[in-house]
Write a protein that holds these residues in place. Sequence first.
Motif, PDB file in Angstrom:
ATOM      1  N   TYR A  48       0.874  -1.164   0.000  1.00  0.00           N
ATOM      2  CA  TYR A  48       0.000   0.000   0.000  1.00  0.00           C
ATOM      3  C   TYR A  48       0.917   1.220   0.000  1.00  0.00           C
ATOM      4  O   TYR A  48       1.661   1.446   0.963  1.00  0.00           O
ATOM      5  CB  TYR A  48      -0.898   0.033   1.235  1.00  0.00           C
ATOM      6  CG  TYR A  48      -1.935  -1.064   1.298  1.00  0.00           C
ATOM      7  CD1 TYR A  48      -2.401  -1.690   0.149  1.00  0.00           C
ATOM      8  CD2 TYR A  48      -2.457  -1.466   2.523  1.00  0.00           C
ATOM      9  CE1 TYR A  48      -3.353  -2.694   0.221  1.00  0.00           C
ATOM     10  CE2 TYR A  48      -3.419  -2.463   2.599  1.00  0.00           C
ATOM     11  CZ  TYR A  48      -3.859  -3.069   1.447  1.00  0.00           C
ATOM     12  OH  TYR A  48      -4.808  -4.062   1.521  1.00  0.00           O
TER      13      TYR A  48
ATOM     14  N   THR B 245      -1.589   5.026   0.995  1.00  0.00           N
ATOM     15  CA  THR B 245      -2.880   4.828   1.657  1.00  0.00           C
ATOM     16  C   THR B 245      -2.677   4.320   3.077  1.00  0.00           C
ATOM     17  O   THR B 245      -1.584   3.938   3.482  1.00  0.00           O
ATOM     18  CB  THR B 245      -3.772   3.816   0.914  1.00  0.00           C
ATOM     19  OG1 THR B 245      -3.309   2.476   1.179  1.00  0.00           O
ATOM     20  CG2 THR B 245      -3.769   4.065  -0.580  1.00  0.00           C
TER      21      THR B 245
ATOM     22  N   GLY C   5      -6.094   0.374   3.174  1.00  0.00           N
ATOM     23  CA  GLY C   5      -6.239   0.723   1.757  1.00  0.00           C
ATOM     24  C   GLY C   5      -7.509   1.477   1.445  1.00  0.00           C
ATOM     25  O   GLY C   5      -7.990   1.458   0.309  1.00  0.00           O
ATOM     26  N   THR C   6      -8.024   2.195   2.442  1.00  0.00           N
ATOM     27  CA  THR C   6      -9.312   2.875   2.263  1.00  0.00           C
ATOM     28  C   THR C   6      -9.247   4.379   2.462  1.00  0.00           C
ATOM     29  O   THR C   6     -10.245   5.069   2.235  1.00  0.00           O
ATOM     30  CB  THR C   6     -10.350   2.308   3.236  1.00  0.00           C
ATOM     31  OG1 THR C   6      -9.858   2.434   4.583  1.00  0.00           O
ATOM     32  CG2 THR C   6     -10.617   0.836   2.934  1.00  0.00           C
TER      33      THR C   6
ATOM     34  N   ARG D  39      -0.211  -7.380  -6.314  1.00  0.00           N
ATOM     35  CA  ARG D  39      -0.827  -6.077  -6.569  1.00  0.00           C
ATOM     36  C   ARG D  39      -0.383  -5.039  -5.551  1.00  0.00           C
ATOM     37  O   ARG D  39      -0.396  -5.271  -4.343  1.00  0.00           O
ATOM     38  CB  ARG D  39      -2.340  -6.192  -6.519  1.00  0.00           C
ATOM     39  CG  ARG D  39      -3.073  -4.846  -6.620  1.00  0.00           C
ATOM     40  CD  ARG D  39      -4.562  -5.022  -6.441  1.00  0.00           C
ATOM     41  NE  ARG D  39      -5.085  -5.888  -7.481  1.00  0.00           N
ATOM     42  CZ  ARG D  39      -6.092  -6.746  -7.315  1.00  0.00           C
ATOM     43  NH1 ARG D  39      -6.665  -6.859  -6.126  1.00  0.00           N
ATOM     44  NH2 ARG D  39      -6.503  -7.483  -8.322  1.00  0.00           N
ATOM     45  N   ASN D  40      -0.008  -3.869  -6.056  1.00  0.00           N
ATOM     46  CA  ASN D  40       0.169  -2.685  -5.219  1.00  0.00           C
ATOM     47  C   ASN D  40      -1.064  -1.784  -5.324  1.00  0.00           C
ATOM     48  O   ASN D  40      -1.651  -1.663  -6.402  1.00  0.00           O
ATOM     49  CB  ASN D  40       1.380  -1.880  -5.675  1.00  0.00           C
ATOM     50  CG  ASN D  40       2.668  -2.666  -5.627  1.00  0.00           C
ATOM     51  OD1 ASN D  40       3.175  -2.980  -4.559  1.00  0.00           O
ATOM     52  ND2 ASN D  40       3.201  -2.990  -6.804  1.00  0.00           N
ATOM     53  N   VAL D  41      -1.439  -1.178  -4.216  1.00  0.00           N
ATOM     54  CA  VAL D  41      -2.412  -0.084  -4.236  1.00  0.00           C
ATOM     55  C   VAL D  41      -1.594   1.197  -4.132  1.00  0.00           C
ATOM     56  O   VAL D  41      -0.921   1.435  -3.122  1.00  0.00           O
ATOM     57  CB  VAL D  41      -3.418  -0.198  -3.082  1.00  0.00           C
ATOM     58  CG1 VAL D  41      -4.374   0.993  -3.093  1.00  0.00           C
ATOM     59  CG2 VAL D  41      -4.191  -1.505  -3.176  1.00  0.00           C
TER      60      VAL D  41
ATOM     61  N   ASN E 270      -1.873  -3.487 -10.824  1.00  0.00           N
ATOM     62  CA  ASN E 270      -2.018  -2.573  -9.697  1.00  0.00           C
ATOM     63  C   ASN E 270      -3.343  -1.825  -9.709  1.00  0.00           C
ATOM     64  O   ASN E 270      -3.988  -1.681 -10.749  1.00  0.00           O
ATOM     65  CB  ASN E 270      -0.875  -1.550  -9.741  1.00  0.00           C
ATOM     66  CG  ASN E 270       0.482  -2.198  -9.747  1.00  0.00           C
ATOM     67  OD1 ASN E 270       0.914  -2.747  -8.740  1.00  0.00           O
ATOM     68  ND2 ASN E 270       1.167  -2.147 -10.883  1.00  0.00           N
TER      69      ASN E 270
ATOM     70  N   THR F 262      -9.212   2.851  -3.975  1.00  0.00           N
ATOM     71  CA  THR F 262      -9.083   2.069  -2.760  1.00  0.00           C
ATOM     72  C   THR F 262      -8.665   0.642  -3.099  1.00  0.00           C
ATOM     73  O   THR F 262      -8.622   0.233  -4.262  1.00  0.00           O
ATOM     74  CB  THR F 262     -10.422   2.022  -2.016  1.00  0.00           C
ATOM     75  OG1 THR F 262     -11.401   1.397  -2.883  1.00  0.00           O
ATOM     76  CG2 THR F 262     -10.908   3.408  -1.647  1.00  0.00           C
ATOM     77  N   ARG F 263      -8.401  -0.152  -2.062  1.00  0.00           N
ATOM     78  CA  ARG F 263      -7.969  -1.539  -2.259  1.00  0.00           C
ATOM     79  C   ARG F 263      -9.051  -2.411  -2.894  1.00  0.00           C
ATOM     80  O   ARG F 263      -8.764  -3.457  -3.467  1.00  0.00           O
ATOM     81  CB  ARG F 263      -7.528  -2.168  -0.936  1.00  0.00           C
ATOM     82  CG  ARG F 263      -8.640  -2.312   0.096  1.00  0.00           C
ATOM     83  CD  ARG F 263      -8.126  -2.915   1.395  1.00  0.00           C
ATOM     84  NE  ARG F 263      -7.672  -4.271   1.213  1.00  0.00           N
ATOM     85  CZ  ARG F 263      -8.448  -5.359   1.275  1.00  0.00           C
ATOM     86  NH1 ARG F 263      -9.748  -5.210   1.499  1.00  0.00           N
ATOM     87  NH2 ARG F 263      -7.955  -6.551   1.131  1.00  0.00           N
ATOM     88  N   THR F 264     -10.305  -1.991  -2.812  1.00  0.00           N
ATOM     89  CA  THR F 264     -11.391  -2.752  -3.428  1.00  0.00           C
ATOM     90  C   THR F 264     -11.631  -2.343  -4.875  1.00  0.00           C
ATOM     91  O   THR F 264     -12.377  -3.008  -5.590  1.00  0.00           O
ATOM     92  CB  THR F 264     -12.701  -2.570  -2.648  1.00  0.00           C
ATOM     93  OG1 THR F 264     -13.079  -1.188  -2.674  1.00  0.00           O
ATOM     94  CG2 THR F 264     -12.540  -3.036  -1.208  1.00  0.00           C
TER      95      THR F 264
END
Length: 227
Positions: A10, A13, A17-18, A46-48, A72, A77-79
Amino acid sequence: TSGNLVIGNYIGTSLAGTAPLGNTNNGVAVYNSTGNTIGGTNVNARNVISGNGGSGVYLFGAGSFNNAVQGNFIGTTRTGSSVIGNTGDGVSLSSAILNVIGGATTGAGNLISGNNLAGVSIGGTGYGNLVQGNLIGTELTGTGALPNTLAGVTIYISSGNLIGGIDPGTRNTISGNTQDGVFIVNTATASGNTIAGNFIGLNAAGTGPIPNVFNGITLSNTAANTI
């Protein structure tokens, strides 16, 4: 500097991740460096990369070649369902050459949405870059808009880049952006680019509209590109 992996982070963030906890400049910066991978085709790679004060990913210089940015979430956000935009572009290439943003392999495409400039920007005499298999301006399912504030893809002073391709796996969905889907500008130095096989202004299934606010594709003071 070569052969580095940036995976599973992350960057910009909160731990969940929000929410934004952005770096002042770019999320990931690659300067005159080759053969690096940011993300990957496995979901665990995966990177956020969101909420940063510059671009999410910045590739700079002709020595930045054969790098891959894959899988990525950049600007969300992560979602992948809401925005934590980077202040700059989602992915910015400045004079960088022969890099891959996404790819035809399953899982290689990035989600590049919600950024305050372009989704992907290619400029500064860069050439030979591939932008393939990405969602640019939508949320993760490709059914609704998470717009980048400028164009989905901008190409300026740059030639010989490929956005999309013939194989369905190379298709980008470039939709929902606040300006153009694709914007190519600046005389003969932005020439020889190819925009092929993409859904521009449609959902990821190609069955309904997610319009870009301006044009699907704009060419301004440029020549010898292929749509």
